[in-house]
Structures are given as structure tokens and as C-alpha cells.
Design a protein around this motif. Structure first.
Motif, PDB file in Angstrom:
ATOM      1  N   GLY A  20       0.763  -1.339   0.185  1.00 49.70           N
ATOM      2  CA  GLY A  20      -0.185  -0.181  -0.114  1.00 49.70           C
ATOM      3  C   GLY A  20       0.852   1.323   0.126  1.00 49.70           C
ATOM      4  N   ASP A  21       0.121   2.255  -0.303  1.00 48.87           N
ATOM      5  CA  ASP A  21       0.340   4.066  -0.585  1.00 48.87           C
ATOM      6  C   ASP A  21       1.596   3.864   0.665  1.00 48.87           C
ATOM      7  OD1 ASP A  21       0.656   4.539  -3.496  1.00 48.87           O
ATOM      8  OD2 ASP A  21      -1.371   4.381  -3.337  1.00 48.87           O
ATOM      9  N   LYS A  22       0.814   3.737   1.741  1.00 47.09           N
ATOM     10  CA  LYS A  22       1.230   4.222   3.395  1.00 47.09           C
ATOM     11  C   LYS A  22       2.434   4.010   3.547  1.00 47.09           C
ATOM     12  CE  LYS A  22      -1.680   6.073   6.381  1.00 47.09           C
ATOM     13  NZ  LYS A  22      -3.509   5.157   5.733  1.00 47.09           N
ATOM     14  N   THR A  23       2.364   2.282   3.820  1.00 42.99           N
ATOM     15  CA  THR A  23       3.801   2.170   3.862  1.00 42.99           C
ATOM     16  C   THR A  23       4.905   2.238   3.457  1.00 42.99           C
ATOM     17  OG1 THR A  23       2.398   0.460   4.610  1.00 42.99           O
ATOM     18  CG2 THR A  23       4.078  -1.042   4.611  1.00 42.99           C
ATOM     19  N   SER A  24       4.911   2.393   1.492  1.00 44.17           N
ATOM     20  CA  SER A  24       5.716   2.338   0.481  1.00 44.17           C
ATOM     21  C   SER A  24       6.281   3.858   1.305  1.00 44.17           C
ATOM     22  CB  SER A  24       5.057   2.967  -0.524  1.00 44.17           C
ATOM     23  OG  SER A  24       5.954   3.115  -1.526  1.00 44.17           O
ATOM     24  N   VAL A 116      -3.453   1.509  13.968  1.00 43.43           N
ATOM     25  CA  VAL A 116      -4.030   0.154  13.089  1.00 43.43           C
ATOM     26  C   VAL A 116      -4.073   0.861  11.757  1.00 43.43           C
ATOM     27  CG1 VAL A 116      -4.951  -1.862  12.105  1.00 43.43           C
ATOM     28  CG2 VAL A 116      -4.324  -1.681  14.785  1.00 43.43           C
ATOM     29  N   ARG A 117      -3.773   1.299  11.157  1.00 43.15           N
ATOM     30  CA  ARG A 117      -3.915   2.614   9.741  1.00 43.15           C
ATOM     31  C   ARG A 117      -4.415   1.741   8.714  1.00 43.15           C
ATOM     32  NH1 ARG A 117       0.256   6.109  10.371  1.00 43.15           N
ATOM     33  NH2 ARG A 117      -1.119   7.498   9.359  1.00 43.15           N
ATOM     34  N   SER A 118      -5.229   2.243   7.688  1.00 40.45           N
ATOM     35  CA  SER A 118      -5.507   1.012   6.224  1.00 40.45           C
ATOM     36  C   SER A 118      -4.252   1.562   5.320  1.00 40.45           C
ATOM     37  CB  SER A 118      -6.591   1.990   5.860  1.00 40.45           C
ATOM     38  OG  SER A 118      -6.345   3.722   5.585  1.00 40.45           O
ATOM     39  N   SER A 119      -3.831   1.426   5.134  1.00 37.36           N
ATOM     40  CA  SER A 119      -2.737   1.272   3.305  1.00 37.36           C
ATOM     41  C   SER A 119      -2.870   0.898   2.433  1.00 37.36           C
ATOM     42  CB  SER A 119      -1.821   0.820   4.664  1.00 37.36           C
ATOM     43  OG  SER A 119       0.123   1.158   3.334  1.00 37.36           O
ATOM     44  N   SER A 120      -4.069   0.967   1.195  1.00 39.93           N
ATOM     45  CA  SER A 120      -4.880   0.703   0.289  1.00 39.93           C
ATOM     46  C   SER A 120      -3.868   0.839  -0.846  1.00 39.93           C
ATOM     47  CB  SER A 120      -6.103   0.853   0.441  1.00 39.93           C
ATOM     48  OG  SER A 120      -6.825   0.812  -1.357  1.00 39.93           O
ATOM     49  N   PRO A 121      -3.752   0.044  -1.829  1.00 43.91           N
ATOM     50  CA  PRO A 121      -2.399   0.608  -3.229  1.00 43.91           C
ATOM     51  C   PRO A 121      -3.846   1.685  -3.441  1.00 43.91           C
ATOM     52  CG  PRO A 121      -2.659  -1.846  -2.992  1.00 43.91           C
ATOM     53  CD  PRO A 121      -3.919  -1.162  -1.911  1.00 43.91           C
ATOM     54  N   SER A 129      -6.866  11.175  -3.357  1.00 45.80           N
ATOM     55  CA  SER A 129      -6.460  11.445  -1.464  1.00 45.80           C
ATOM     56  C   SER A 129      -7.205  10.545  -0.914  1.00 45.80           C
ATOM     57  CB  SER A 129      -6.435  13.010  -1.417  1.00 45.80           C
ATOM     58  OG  SER A 129      -6.219  12.499   0.317  1.00 45.80           O
ATOM     59  N   PHE A 130      -7.911   9.141  -0.370  1.00 51.53           N
ATOM     60  CA  PHE A 130      -8.753   8.658   0.032  1.00 51.53           C
ATOM     61  C   PHE A 130      -8.652   9.123   2.104  1.00 51.53           C
ATOM     62  CE2 PHE A 130      -7.898   6.649  -3.341  1.00 51.53           C
ATOM     63  CZ  PHE A 130      -9.355   5.328  -3.928  1.00 51.53           C
ATOM     64  N   ALA A 131      -7.848  10.466   2.218  1.00 46.04           N
ATOM     65  CA  ALA A 131      -7.864  10.699   3.189  1.00 46.04           C
ATOM     66  C   ALA A 131      -9.404  10.630   4.017  1.00 46.04           C
ATOM     67  CB  ALA A 131      -7.103  11.826   3.507  1.00 46.04           C
ATOM     68  N   GLY A 132      -9.528   9.867   5.538  1.00 44.72           N
ATOM     69  CA  GLY A 132     -10.158  10.015   6.054  1.00 44.72           C
ATOM     70  C   GLY A 132     -11.836   8.988   5.592  1.00 44.72           C
ATOM     71  N   LEU A 133     -11.995   8.674   4.260  1.00 41.12           N
ATOM     72  CA  LEU A 133     -12.855   7.052   3.627  1.00 41.12           C
ATOM     73  C   LEU A 133     -12.442   6.096   4.623  1.00 41.12           C
ATOM     74  CD1 LEU A 133     -12.574   8.085   0.138  1.00 41.12           C
ATOM     75  CD2 LEU A 133     -14.301   8.670   2.013  1.00 41.12           C
ATOM     76  N   HIS A 134     -10.896   5.788   4.653  1.00 38.50           N
ATOM     77  CA  HIS A 134     -10.807   4.751   5.401  1.00 38.50           C
ATOM     78  C   HIS A 134     -10.379   4.425   7.390  1.00 38.50           C
ATOM     79  CE1 HIS A 134      -8.884   3.151   1.683  1.00 38.50           C
ATOM     80  NE2 HIS A 134     -10.315   3.445   0.787  1.00 38.50           N
ATOM     81  N   ASP A 135     -10.992   3.116   7.548  1.00 35.74           N
ATOM     82  CA  ASP A 135     -11.230   3.651   9.526  1.00 35.74           C
ATOM     83  C   ASP A 135      -9.164   3.434   9.930  1.00 35.74           C
ATOM     84  OD1 ASP A 135     -13.867   3.684   8.990  1.00 35.74           O
ATOM     85  OD2 ASP A 135     -14.128   1.534  10.094  1.00 35.74           O
ATOM     86  N   LEU A 171     -12.287   3.550 -10.812  1.00 36.44           N
ATOM     87  CA  LEU A 171     -11.584   2.442 -10.263  1.00 36.44           C
ATOM     88  C   LEU A 171     -12.480   1.454 -10.023  1.00 36.44           C
ATOM     89  CD1 LEU A 171      -9.641   4.175  -7.078  1.00 36.44           C
ATOM     90  CD2 LEU A 171      -8.918   3.768  -9.342  1.00 36.44           C
ATOM     91  N   ASP A 172     -11.920   0.102 -10.395  1.00 37.26           N
ATOM     92  CA  ASP A 172     -12.448  -1.211 -10.195  1.00 37.26           C
ATOM     93  C   ASP A 172     -12.268  -1.476  -9.015  1.00 37.26           C
ATOM     94  OD1 ASP A 172     -13.241  -3.562 -10.751  1.00 37.26           O
ATOM     95  OD2 ASP A 172     -12.182  -4.351 -12.160  1.00 37.26           O
ATOM     96  N   VAL A 173     -13.853  -1.091  -8.592  1.00 37.03           N
ATOM     97  CA  VAL A 173     -13.757  -1.693  -7.159  1.00 37.03           C
ATOM     98  C   VAL A 173     -13.870  -3.171  -6.194  1.00 37.03           C
ATOM     99  CG1 VAL A 173     -16.348  -1.350  -5.289  1.00 37.03           C
ATOM    100  CG2 VAL A 173     -15.887   0.388  -6.779  1.00 37.03           C
ATOM    101  N   GLU A 174     -14.564  -3.608  -7.647  1.00 36.31           N
ATOM    102  CA  GLU A 174     -14.063  -5.473  -6.898  1.00 36.31           C
ATOM    103  C   GLU A 174     -12.785  -5.916  -7.082  1.00 36.31           C
ATOM    104  OE1 GLU A 174     -15.608  -9.682  -8.622  1.00 36.31           O
ATOM    105  OE2 GLU A 174     -16.367  -8.064  -9.613  1.00 36.31           O
ATOM    106  N   SER A 175     -11.650  -5.239  -7.604  1.00 37.04           N
ATOM    107  CA  SER A 175     -10.210  -5.748  -7.349  1.00 37.04           C
ATOM    108  C   SER A 175      -9.622  -4.918  -6.330  1.00 37.04           C
ATOM    109  CB  SER A 175      -9.914  -5.438  -8.859  1.00 37.04           C
ATOM    110  OG  SER A 175      -9.531  -4.285  -8.802  1.00 37.04           O
ATOM    111  N   SER A 176     -10.537  -3.686  -5.503  1.00 36.05           N
ATOM    112  CA  SER A 176      -9.991  -2.799  -4.508  1.00 36.05           C
ATOM    113  C   SER A 176      -9.053  -3.949  -3.608  1.00 36.05           C
ATOM    114  CB  SER A 176     -11.143  -2.005  -4.167  1.00 36.05           C
ATOM    115  OG  SER A 176     -10.874  -0.917  -4.863  1.00 36.05           O
ATOM    116  N   GLU A 177      -8.289  -3.538  -3.030  1.00 31.36           N
ATOM    117  CA  GLU A 177      -7.303  -4.407  -2.180  1.00 31.36           C
ATOM    118  C   GLU A 177      -7.605  -3.346  -0.471  1.00 31.36           C
ATOM    119  OE1 GLU A 177      -5.824  -8.122  -4.034  1.00 31.36           O
ATOM    120  OE2 GLU A 177      -4.417  -6.778  -4.202  1.00 31.36           O
ATOM    121  N   MET A 178      -6.204  -4.533   0.130  1.00 32.18           N
ATOM    122  CA  MET A 178      -6.268  -3.500   1.074  1.00 32.18           C
ATOM    123  C   MET A 178      -5.332  -3.542   2.381  1.00 32.18           C
ATOM    124  SD  MET A 178      -6.844  -1.063   3.318  1.00 32.18           S
ATOM    125  CE  MET A 178      -8.179   0.098   3.208  1.00 32.18           C
ATOM    126  N   ALA A 179      -4.113  -3.154   1.739  1.00 33.30           N
ATOM    127  CA  ALA A 179      -2.621  -3.849   3.183  1.00 33.30           C
ATOM    128  C   ALA A 179      -3.270  -2.663   4.542  1.00 33.30           C
ATOM    129  CB  ALA A 179      -1.762  -3.290   2.346  1.00 33.30           C
TER     130      ALA A 179
END
Length: 305
Positions: A20-24, A116-121, A129-135, A171-179
Motif C-alpha cells: 500500500g501507499d502509506k507503508t511505501s 492500526v491504519r489503512s494502507s490501500s494501494p 486522496s482517500f484521507a478519512g475514507l478508511h478507518d 476504479l475497479d471496485v471489485e479488485s480493490s485491496e487493502m494492506a
């Protein structure tokens, strides 16, 4: 090395699809010599295993196939998101996956407080910017709670707001993933965010700061002190104080919001020297990435992290 959990010191920052972007970005900062709190990432591979082992992947496909996504009314989208997230909450993490995740996270953090933080690609990419959208969750202690909060972060990929935003971006919703990033919680005296380029004025930068943890600033529950800075000289152009200085501190649950009680309640979290120090650090990060940055930071004693 586990393909499900990777310590921050071992990540390959270019492998954004896995970490994911945040960890990268944190990995790049650590490699460039910045002080970064101890962390590990639960990879997108773990998320995929969880979906397949619990049947959630098929359930998500079924929910999204009820009606063309673009034709859903907001109430229908809200119901769909609610059903998907409820399924995550009630699903059990497979024993083998739990064991593999625990083999890294238990010795890494023990009973220390973590975030414990989201780090989605694609979460922090240049075009979105997905700021605030993920928990995100703070003040989490013990592996059992960490694991449940990992699942909650995975589930937040399917909130109605996150789904709508992905739809808007095409974006392709079905292929979304989360680190998921698990990071040592540093309870600094003050924290904040710095933008090396002002969102509304390219010749300026912005520093925002609050007493205590950053969570209150990020989620909007605590109003920060705000400095506008001349990008070329670093000179402070304007300082705006909040109507009331409050702080988010570790406490029951995620934490609690308290009134600020420093020796002088009118004193802002940063003095002139610290404003300069934070601004200098942020510009170093912009140079490391060769692009403007917004950086979360905290001041712990004399350590700027």
C-alpha cells in the motif's frame, strides 16, 4: 520472510500493490534516514486469503451484481456497503492466517499501544486522496485486539463513501485491496500535519498542530493551530489559533478528547523554532520524494518523528 506480514525495515517501497501507499512512503522515509516509529504491514496477500477462506469474495461479487453500480441510488449503495461490512465483522480469521500474522506481530509489539491504519494501494497516489475514507484505530493493545482492528480496517474498504469515491475515480471496485499498517503509538507532546504546498496557494506551505495525538486533527474533532509559511523563505506569514485548544489522548477505547491544560493555555503547541524545524523536515521529505508532500508528524521529547 512472511508474505503476510513484513516489518517496515524489510519492505520493498516500490511494491505498492503488496504494502500500500502509506507503508511505501514510510519505508522510503526510513530508508532516507528519517526517524519513523516501529511498524509492520499486513499485506494485501493476507487480505486476499481472508476473502477467499471466508467466502467474502463471492459474497461481495453477489452484492455488487444486484444492480449496475452506477445505477444504484444512495440508499441502495448504503445498504450494500452495510451488508458487506457486517459480513467482515462477523467473519473469523482463518487459524493458519491468524497464526502467521501473530508470529510477527506478537513479538514485535507485545502489549505496547499501536495504531492500526489503512494502507490501500492507490490510497495516497498523486491523482487521488482517500484521507478519512478508511478507518484507523489508535491505542490498540494486545494481539487479539490488533487482529480484530485489522479486520475492521479491511471492512472500511467497503464503506459507502469509499465505494462512491472509487466510482467517481473510475476504479475497479471489485479488485480493490487493502494492506494494513500496524505502527507503534508514540504519545508525543504535540503532533500535526504539514503541507509543503498550500492547497490554495502554491507559493505557501501550511503547518497544523495540536497537543497530544494526531487522531483528533485528522478526523476533524480537534481544531488545530495553523501556520501559513512562505515556501521560499520559510517565514511565517500568518498564525491562526483555534477557538479552544483541546487534545486527543490515549484512553478508553481509541482515546478521549480533553481540554488543554499547559502552564499557559494560550501557548500554541509550537514555538518559532519548532515551526522552523517541522517545516525543514517536511521539505527534506519533499526532496526525498521529489514531489510536494503532506506529512504527519509528532514531537516526543526532542525527537521529531
Amino acid at each position: 520472510m512472511s508474505r503476510f506480514v513484513i516489518p517496515l525495515t524489510d519492505v520493498f517501497p516500490d511494491d505498492v500493490q503488496t504494502i500500500g501507499d502509506k507503508t511505501s512512503r514510510l519505508g522510503r522515509l526510513a530508508a532516507a534516514g528519517f526517524e519513523v516509529p516501529r511498524a509492520a504491514v499486513v499485506t494485501t496477500a493476507a487480505y486476499r486469503i481472508f476473502l477467499d477462506a471466508t467466502g467474502l469474495r463471492d459474497m461481495i461479487r453477489m452484492e455488487l451484481a444486484r444492480k449496475p453500480f452506477q445505477d444504484m441510488r444512495w440508499e441502495e449503495l448504503w445498504d450494500t456497503a452495510l451488508r458487506i461490512r457486517a459480513a467482515f465483522v462477523h467473519a473469523d480469521v482463518p487459524r493458519d492466517l491468524e497464526r502467521d500474522i501473530g508470529a510477527v506481530l506478537r513479538p514485535a509489539f507485545g502489549d505496547d499501544a499501536v495504531a492500526v491504519r489503512s494502507s490501500s494501494p492507490g490510497e495516497d497516489g498523486g491523482g487521488a486522496s482517500f484521507a478519512g475514507l478508511h478507518d484507523s484505530f489508535v491505542n490498540v493493545r494486545g494481539f487479539d485486539r490488533i487482529l480484530r482492528n485489522i479486520v475492521m480496517v479491511w471492512a472500511s474498504l467497503w464503506s459507502d463513501r469509499a465505494l462512491l469515491y472509487r466510482q467517481e475515480l473510475g476504479l475497479d471496485v471489485e479488485s480493490s485491496e487493502m494492506a494494513v499498517l500496524v505502527q507503534q503509538l508514540v504519545e508525543g507532546e504535540c503532533s500535526g500535519v504539514v503541507f509543503t504546498v498550500h492547497p490554495g496557494e502554491s507559493t505557501q506551505g501550511v503547518i497544523e498542530s495540536v497537543y497530544g495525538l494526531n487522531q483528533g486533527l485528522v478526523d476533524g474533532s480537534v481544531e488545530p493551530d495553523r501556520w501559513v509559511v512562505d515556501r521560499r523563505t520559510g517565514r511565517v506569514i500568518e498564525h491562526t489559533a483555534p477557538a479552544e485548544r483541546r487534545c486527543f489522548v490515549a484512553g478508553p477505547g481509541d482515546g478521549v478528547i480533553e481540554s488543554v491544560t499547559p502552564e499557559d493555555p494560550s501557548r500554541p503547541p509550537l514555538d518559532d523554532q519548532l515551526v522552523t524545524r517541522v517545516w525543514t523536515m517536511a521539505n527534506r521529505s519533499a526532496e526525498a520524494f521529489q514531489t510536494p508532500q503532506d506529512v504527519e508528524w509528532t514531537l516526543f521529547g526532542d525527537r521529531l518523528m
